[in-house]
Each structure stands twice: as structure tokens, then as C-alpha cells.
Design a protein around this motif. Structure first.
Motif, PDB file in Angstrom:
ATOM      1  N   ASN A  93       0.816  -1.238  -0.082  1.00 49.44           N
ATOM      2  CA  ASN A  93      -0.085   0.202   0.009  1.00 49.44           C
ATOM      3  C   ASN A  93       0.838   1.340   0.073  1.00 49.44           C
ATOM      4  N   MET A  94       1.965   1.150   0.968  1.00 48.52           N
ATOM      5  CA  MET A  94       3.035   2.464   1.056  1.00 48.52           C
ATOM      6  C   MET A  94       3.237   2.613  -0.456  1.00 48.52           C
ATOM      7  N   LYS A  95       3.951   1.620  -1.121  1.00 49.23           N
ATOM      8  CA  LYS A  95       4.575   1.614  -2.371  1.00 49.23           C
ATOM      9  C   LYS A  95       3.467   2.359  -3.268  1.00 49.23           C
ATOM     10  N   GLN A  96       2.481   1.879  -3.289  1.00 48.70           N
ATOM     11  CA  GLN A  96       1.245   2.517  -4.202  1.00 48.70           C
ATOM     12  C   GLN A  96       1.232   4.031  -4.022  1.00 48.70           C
ATOM     13  N   ILE A  97       1.073   4.520  -2.836  1.00 47.54           N
ATOM     14  CA  ILE A  97       0.839   5.579  -2.317  1.00 47.54           C
ATOM     15  C   ILE A  97       1.929   6.370  -2.874  1.00 47.54           C
ATOM     16  N   GLN A  98       3.322   6.099  -2.652  1.00 48.68           N
ATOM     17  CA  GLN A  98       4.381   6.724  -3.332  1.00 48.68           C
ATOM     18  C   GLN A  98       4.304   6.930  -4.780  1.00 48.68           C
ATOM     19  N   GLU A  99       3.957   5.864  -5.323  1.00 44.59           N
ATOM     20  CA  GLU A  99       3.818   5.849  -7.064  1.00 44.59           C
ATOM     21  C   GLU A  99       2.727   7.130  -7.450  1.00 44.59           C
ATOM     22  N   ALA A 100       1.541   6.930  -6.836  1.00 46.05           N
ATOM     23  CA  ALA A 100       0.611   7.816  -7.087  1.00 46.05           C
ATOM     24  C   ALA A 100       0.952   9.413  -6.830  1.00 46.05           C
ATOM     25  N   LEU A 101       1.875   9.589  -5.570  1.00 48.20           N
ATOM     26  CA  LEU A 101       2.562  11.173  -5.314  1.00 48.20           C
ATOM     27  C   LEU A 101       3.305  11.287  -6.512  1.00 48.20           C
ATOM     28  N   ALA A 102       4.235  10.400  -7.042  1.00 51.99           N
ATOM     29  CA  ALA A 102       5.130  10.746  -8.007  1.00 51.99           C
ATOM     30  C   ALA A 102       4.620  11.132  -9.362  1.00 51.99           C
ATOM     31  N   THR A 103       3.281  10.603  -9.562  1.00 46.33           N
ATOM     32  CA  THR A 103       2.722  11.011 -11.079  1.00 46.33           C
ATOM     33  C   THR A 103       2.312  12.443 -11.042  1.00 46.33           C
ATOM     34  N   PRO A 104       3.020  12.774 -12.315  1.00 45.21           N
ATOM     35  CA  PRO A 104       2.908  14.498 -12.630  1.00 45.21           C
ATOM     36  C   PRO A 104       1.288  14.521 -12.713  1.00 45.21           C
ATOM     37  N   ILE A 105       1.025  15.861 -12.465  1.00 47.48           N
ATOM     38  CA  ILE A 105      -0.398  16.481 -12.520  1.00 47.48           C
ATOM     39  C   ILE A 105      -0.377  17.821 -13.072  1.00 47.48           C
ATOM     40  N   GLY A 106      -1.437  18.240 -13.613  1.00 50.47           N
ATOM     41  CA  GLY A 106      -1.534  19.500 -14.183  1.00 50.47           C
ATOM     42  C   GLY A 106      -0.832  19.621 -15.616  1.00 50.47           C
ATOM     43  N   ALA A 107      -0.035  20.739 -15.688  1.00 51.18           N
ATOM     44  CA  ALA A 107       0.572  20.859 -16.906  1.00 51.18           C
ATOM     45  C   ALA A 107       1.766  20.105 -17.214  1.00 51.18           C
ATOM     46  N   ALA A 108       2.343  19.278 -16.040  1.00 52.88           N
ATOM     47  CA  ALA A 108       3.416  18.481 -16.048  1.00 52.88           C
ATOM     48  C   ALA A 108       2.813  17.320 -16.790  1.00 52.88           C
ATOM     49  N   ALA A 109       1.753  16.745 -16.405  1.00 55.12           N
ATOM     50  CA  ALA A 109       1.360  15.582 -17.120  1.00 55.12           C
ATOM     51  C   ALA A 109       1.061  15.305 -18.271  1.00 55.12           C
ATOM     52  N   ASP A 110       1.189  16.702 -19.298  1.00 59.03           N
ATOM     53  CA  ASP A 110       0.946  16.642 -20.574  1.00 59.03           C
ATOM     54  C   ASP A 110       2.251  16.348 -21.321  1.00 59.03           C
ATOM     55  N   PHE A 111       3.459  16.425 -20.502  1.00 60.39           N
ATOM     56  CA  PHE A 111       4.864  16.313 -21.187  1.00 60.39           C
ATOM     57  C   PHE A 111       5.072  14.721 -21.061  1.00 60.39           C
ATOM     58  N   ASP A 112       5.630  14.473 -22.441  1.00 59.81           N
ATOM     59  CA  ASP A 112       6.067  13.207 -22.518  1.00 59.81           C
ATOM     60  C   ASP A 112       7.445  13.051 -22.074  1.00 59.81           C
ATOM     61  N   GLU A 113       7.847  12.009 -21.280  1.00 61.08           N
ATOM     62  CA  GLU A 113       9.098  11.755 -20.544  1.00 61.08           C
ATOM     63  C   GLU A 113      10.183  11.716 -21.528  1.00 61.08           C
ATOM     64  N   ASP A 114      10.051  10.792 -22.600  1.00 61.00           N
ATOM     65  CA  ASP A 114      10.959  10.548 -23.432  1.00 61.00           C
ATOM     66  C   ASP A 114      11.290  11.726 -24.478  1.00 61.00           C
ATOM     67  N   GLU A 115      10.335  12.495 -24.829  1.00 60.42           N
ATOM     68  CA  GLU A 115      10.797  13.801 -25.548  1.00 60.42           C
ATOM     69  C   GLU A 115      11.509  14.723 -24.630  1.00 60.42           C
ATOM     70  N   LEU A 116      11.069  14.862 -23.310  1.00 60.97           N
ATOM     71  CA  LEU A 116      11.840  15.812 -22.661  1.00 60.97           C
ATOM     72  C   LEU A 116      13.200  15.264 -22.363  1.00 60.97           C
ATOM     73  N   GLU A 117      13.561  14.105 -22.224  1.00 58.15           N
ATOM     74  CA  GLU A 117      14.548  13.605 -22.013  1.00 58.15           C
ATOM     75  C   GLU A 117      15.554  13.738 -23.356  1.00 58.15           C
ATOM     76  N   ALA A 118      15.143  13.485 -24.442  1.00 56.70           N
ATOM     77  CA  ALA A 118      15.805  13.825 -25.551  1.00 56.70           C
ATOM     78  C   ALA A 118      16.062  15.226 -25.860  1.00 56.70           C
ATOM     79  N   GLU A 119      15.126  16.361 -25.402  1.00 57.48           N
ATOM     80  CA  GLU A 119      15.267  17.719 -25.733  1.00 57.48           C
ATOM     81  C   GLU A 119      16.435  18.069 -24.893  1.00 57.48           C
ATOM     82  N   LEU A 120      16.434  17.464 -23.551  1.00 58.54           N
ATOM     83  CA  LEU A 120      17.615  17.756 -22.563  1.00 58.54           C
ATOM     84  C   LEU A 120      19.098  17.592 -22.952  1.00 58.54           C
ATOM     85  N   GLU A 121      19.061  16.269 -23.588  1.00 61.07           N
ATOM     86  CA  GLU A 121      20.285  15.693 -24.008  1.00 61.07           C
ATOM     87  C   GLU A 121      20.741  16.444 -25.385  1.00 61.07           C
TER      88      GLU A 121
END
Length: 176
Positions: A93-121
Motif C-alpha cells: 500500500n505504501m509503495k502504491q501511495i508513493q507511486e501515486a504521489l510521484a505521478t505528474p499532475i496539471g501541465a506537467a502531466a501533458d509532457f512526454d518523458e522521452d521527449e523531454l529527455e531527448a530535448e535535454l540531451e
């Protein structure tokens, strides 16, 4: 303590045996018989002490067994398994709560993680290339802007030493 008592009684018995031998040599039947009675009494006392020690030992073993049995009744394997299952469930249960808290919300939820990584590199690569192409006397380029909540995958460049500046200038000349 029992060994000490037994040792004392053995010495007394040995003394009575010696007296009995002396009385036998002297043909003193009455004193010899008294020594034999005394010897029998000492032997009986030794046996009684041994029986008492055995009884106390058995009683102690019974008491220990009863205490152990009571402890086992208080804690059985089913209770232990149930407790371990509860701990594992709470951990999950604690792991699930921590995963839920780590999920991006709002404007950050629209970003694609892979695209951001590629742009940063790409930005980091461009900055490194720019630094290598600059002459050794100029200051390093401004740091790359990183979106909020993101951490660069590579450490930010440190202030370069003179040797590193000379190496960068040499590399720049060779690239031209």
C-alpha cells in the motif's frame, strides 16, 4: 552444592569403613556393628540427596516445558503468518501511495518523458559543442534552462582549469 554434600558424606562413610576395619581386627563386634549401621545411614543419606536432586531437576524441566508450552499457545504459526501478510500488505500500500504521489499532475502531466529527455540531451550536447568551439579566453556559456521539476542527467560543467581550457582550444583548432 550437592557435590559438596556428597563429598562430605563420602568422607564420613570412608571414616566409618576404616573404623569398622579396626574394630574387626580388634574383634570388637559391638562397635563394628555400630560402624556398619552408621555406614548404612550415610549410604542412605547419599541416595536421598541424589533422589532429591533428581526430583528437583525433573520439576525444573516440567516447569520449563510448561512455560514453553504457554509461550507457544500465545504465539502460533498462523498468527505469525497473518502478521507477516499484514506487514507485506501495508508495504505494498505504501509503495502504491508513493507511486501515486510521484505521478505528474496539471501541465506537467501533458509532457512526454522521452521527449523531454531527448530535448535535454540535445540542449546539453549543443552547450558542450559551443563550449568546445569557443576560444580559451572567453567565459563558458550560460547554463541550460531545465524545465521545473527536472534534473539534468549529466552534472553541470565545473569551472575549467587552465589545462582544460588549452585542451578545448586545441580541439577547436583541430575541428576547423
Amino acid at each position: 552444592m550437592l557435590e559438596k554434600k556428597e563429598g562430605v558424606l563420602q568422607k564420613k562413610a570412608s571414616a566409618e569403613v576404616e573404623k569398622a576395619k579396626e574394630y574387626t581386627k580388634a574383634k570388637n563386634k559391638r562397635d563394628w556393628a555400630a560402624c556398619n549401621f552408621q555406614l548404612r545411614i550415610h549410604d542412605q543419606m547419599i541416595m536421598l540427596e541424589g533422589a532429591k536432586a533428581t526430583t528437583e531437576t525433573v520439576d525444573a524441566l516440567r516447569s520449563g516445558a510448561a512455560a514453553m508450552k504457554a509461550m507457544q499457545k500465545a504465539t502460533n504459526i498462523d498468527d505469525v503468518d497473518k502478521t507477516m501478510d499484514e506487514i507485506n500488505e501495508q508495504t505494498e500500500n505504501m509503495k502504491q501511495i508513493q507511486e501515486a504521489l510521484a505521478t505528474p499532475i496539471g501541465a506537467a502531466a501533458d509532457f512526454d518523458e522521452d521527449e523531454l529527455e531527448a530535448e535535454l540531451e540535445e540542449l546539453e550536447g549543443a552547450e558542450l559543442e559551443e563550449q568546445l568551439l569557443q576560444p580559451a579566453t572567453t567565459a563558458p556559456a550560460a547554463s541550460v534552462q531545465v524545465p521545473a521539476g527536472r534534473v539534468p542527467t549529466r552534472p553541470a560543467p565545473q569551472k575549467r582549469t587552465q589545462e582544460e581550457d588549452e585542451l578545448a582550444a586545441l580541439q577547436a583548432e583541430m575541428a576547423l
